[in-house]
Design a protein around this motif. Structure first.
Motif, PDB file in Angstrom:
ATOM      1  N   LEU A  88       4.306  -7.334   6.865  1.00  0.00           N
ATOM      2  CA  LEU A  88       4.769  -6.422   7.904  1.00  0.00           C
ATOM      3  C   LEU A  88       3.669  -5.461   8.360  1.00  0.00           C
ATOM      4  O   LEU A  88       3.598  -5.105   9.544  1.00  0.00           O
ATOM      5  CB  LEU A  88       5.973  -5.628   7.392  1.00  0.00           C
ATOM      6  CG  LEU A  88       7.216  -6.446   7.044  1.00  0.00           C
ATOM      7  CD1 LEU A  88       8.315  -5.542   6.523  1.00  0.00           C
ATOM      8  CD2 LEU A  88       7.697  -7.243   8.244  1.00  0.00           C
ATOM      9  N   ALA A  89       2.810  -5.028   7.431  1.00  0.00           N
ATOM     10  CA  ALA A  89       1.727  -4.120   7.799  1.00  0.00           C
ATOM     11  C   ALA A  89       0.726  -4.810   8.720  1.00  0.00           C
ATOM     12  O   ALA A  89       0.249  -4.221   9.698  1.00  0.00           O
ATOM     13  CB  ALA A  89       1.029  -3.595   6.547  1.00  0.00           C
ATOM     14  N   ARG A  90       0.405  -6.073   8.416  1.00  0.00           N
ATOM     15  CA  ARG A  90      -0.502  -6.823   9.302  1.00  0.00           C
ATOM     16  C   ARG A  90       0.121  -7.028  10.678  1.00  0.00           C
ATOM     17  O   ARG A  90      -0.553  -6.931  11.709  1.00  0.00           O
ATOM     18  CB  ARG A  90      -0.860  -8.164   8.667  1.00  0.00           C
ATOM     19  CG  ARG A  90      -1.762  -8.051   7.450  1.00  0.00           C
ATOM     20  CD  ARG A  90      -2.320  -9.411   7.058  1.00  0.00           C
ATOM     21  NE  ARG A  90      -1.264 -10.343   6.663  1.00  0.00           N
ATOM     22  CZ  ARG A  90      -0.810 -10.473   5.440  1.00  0.00           C
ATOM     23  NH1 ARG A  90      -1.303  -9.707   4.459  1.00  0.00           N
ATOM     24  NH2 ARG A  90       0.138 -11.353   5.157  1.00  0.00           N
ATOM     25  N   LEU A  91       1.430  -7.295  10.691  1.00  0.00           N
ATOM     26  CA  LEU A  91       2.123  -7.450  11.977  1.00  0.00           C
ATOM     27  C   LEU A  91       2.136  -6.141  12.757  1.00  0.00           C
ATOM     28  O   LEU A  91       1.940  -6.131  13.981  1.00  0.00           O
ATOM     29  CB  LEU A  91       3.548  -7.939  11.732  1.00  0.00           C
ATOM     30  CG  LEU A  91       4.436  -8.090  12.972  1.00  0.00           C
ATOM     31  CD1 LEU A  91       3.833  -9.098  13.944  1.00  0.00           C
ATOM     32  CD2 LEU A  91       5.855  -8.492  12.578  1.00  0.00           C
ATOM     33  N   SER A  92       2.349  -5.020  12.058  1.00  0.00           N
ATOM     34  CA  SER A  92       2.370  -3.718  12.719  1.00  0.00           C
ATOM     35  C   SER A  92       1.026  -3.396  13.363  1.00  0.00           C
ATOM     36  O   SER A  92       0.957  -2.938  14.513  1.00  0.00           O
ATOM     37  CB  SER A  92       2.752  -2.626  11.712  1.00  0.00           C
ATOM     38  OG  SER A  92       2.711  -1.347  12.313  1.00  0.00           O
TER      39      SER A  92
END
Length: 449
Positions: free
Chosen positions: A415-419
């Motif tokens: 999720l952090a990479r997507l954010s």
């Protein structure tokens, strides 16, 4: 009889035209008898006009092998014909090189003046760059004079003028005006425009509204900073008024260009009845309203994770460790000694939350896992004299919290990479859709394993 009547005048003789003898104007008779010649005065301002062998022609059109009377040569020496030819598009395309001014030799006095201006220009360049660097690094303009004295110590020629903080403020304002004019030209040149705005707080505590625009110039999509200012209120009406004043002050005629607006999910922005999106939709019915993708991801994560009570205990643990060692110099020293005793590299705890919540949470979890042994050792050592450390030590030894942190680490990484990807400037809807789809597939793989 007319002499006996006051003011009476004899009438004019009526003109009688016969069919056998039609009238011919004097100008036409003159043109039939006139023999025109090429006049040398026609050369003035027309270096491309040539006369050879009784014919007049255009040298630049003949060199580029265009068609027309002035290419092969003409005997029509009328000035109107010359003017008609020089106003044609094909002639103006090839005649530019003939209209370029010739180089003029400079006098010695002119050279001295140019050197003087060049020296003053070089001095201003140094000062402008210094002021710009201070503004970009959020430094006070009072530091500008110190930087100028440093430039003098480096044997840089900066002169004796414009060395105070007011000059630095003037330089920065000038840079801002020129940059804003450049952005305005790109907005006017672009066929389509979308914008976003968000609130921020300056060091005085005043709420500021930042306005960014997205334009397409020569096939290149650019995100540009347009303006920052204070609205009358944080309500949708106040922000709407601020935006309209911004567009009017910059003379931006974007009634037909405006196609999109993006903002976070706050009620004053995305409200369907009285929000800013509703007011913009009323003014521009064709505008497309978008909820910020990064904000939507954060809200989706919080909605999915809030049903787990262990998440609140994990947040309490990570925030408690951060404030315990960041706010207390004594605990920070003991914290460093704990790492030395265990032969580990010191890893400072990171804060949970911030403007980019998911990446911040990822860093906080990674720091806790890497320094877990030292964290537990120091908390247990300090628990005898610090009740707060005792409570944090119990949470750090809680097996359910540790298992939850380890499992969340795998999920939060995706999720952090997507954010971070959704916050990229060059992002488009198609790329975002494919990236979200890939993230969902990766999460499903984690759950199945």
């Amino acid at each position: 009889m007319l002499r006996y009547v006051d003011g009476a005048k004899p009438g004019k003789k009526l003109r009688i035209e016969t069919e056998s003898q039609p009238t011919v104007s004097s100008n036409k008779k003159y043109e039939e008898k006139r023999v025109r010649k090429f006049l040398e005065e026609c050369h003035i301002g027309r270096p491309w006009l040539k006369y050879e062998n009784g014919k007049m022609f255009c040298e630049c059109c003949r060199e580029n092998e265009t068609t027309g009377a002035f290419c092969v040569g003409t005997t029509n020496f009328k000035l109107t014909a010359i003017k008609q030819h020089e106003n044609t598009n094909i002639h103006m395309k090839y005649a530019m090189k003939y209209l370029r001014p010739k180089t003029v030799e400079k006098s010695q006095a002119a050279d001295c003046l140019m050197k003087l201006k060049k020296s003053e220009y070089d001095r201003l360049v140094i000062k402008f760059r210094t002021a710009h660097a201070l503004a970009k690094s959020h430094q006070s303009f009072r530091f500008y004079n110190t930087m100028c004295r440093l430039d003098k110590a480096k044997d840089l020629d900066i002169g004796t003028s414009y060395l105070n903080d007011k000059s630095a403020s003037t330089f920065v304002q000038t840079i801002a005006d020129v940059t804003q004019d450049s952005v305005r030209e790109k907005v006017l040149k672009s066929k389509y425009v979308s914008f976003t705005c968000d609130g921020s707080t300056d060091f005085t505590g005043d709420d500021m509204e930042n306005v960014y625009v997205r334009v397409v110039v020569d096939g290149i999509v650019e995100d540009l900073f347009l303006n920052i200012g204070t609205a009358n209120s944080a309500a949708s009406a106040g922000i709407f008024k601020f935006l309209m004043e911004t567009f009017d002050n910059l003379s931006l005629n974007i009634e037909e260009k405006m196609i999109g607006f993006c903002a976070d999910g706050a009620s004053n922005m995305q409200g369907t009845k009285t929000g800013l999106a509703a007011l913009l939709k009323e003014k521009w019915p064709h505008i497309f309203i978008t909820h910020c993708l990064a904000h939507r991801l954060e809200l989706a994560f919080k909605d999915a994770i809030k049903k787990y009570a262990v998440y609140d205990r994990m947040t309490t643990l990570l925030l408690g460790i951060y404030y315990l060692y960041r706010k207390s110099p004594k605990q920070k020293k003991n914290f460093g000694r704990a790492f030395e005793a265990l032969g580990m590299t010191v890893i400072l705890p990171s804060r949970v939350g911030g403007t980019r919540w998911l990446p911040h949470l990822q860093r906080a979890i990674s720091a806790f896992i890497k320094g877990f042994r030292a964290f537990v050792f120091q908390l247990e050592t300090s628990s005898h004299e610090n009740p707060k450390a005792e409570g944090l030590a119990k949470l750090a030894r809680d097996g359910s919290v540790i298992i939850f942190i380890l499992q969340l680490k795998m999920i939060i990484g995706v999720l952090a990479r997507l954010s971070l990807y959704l916050q990229r400037r060059e992002l488009c809807i198609g790329d975002a859709y494919m990236r979200v789809k890939a993230a969902k597939a990766e999460l499903l793989q984690i759950f199945e394993s």
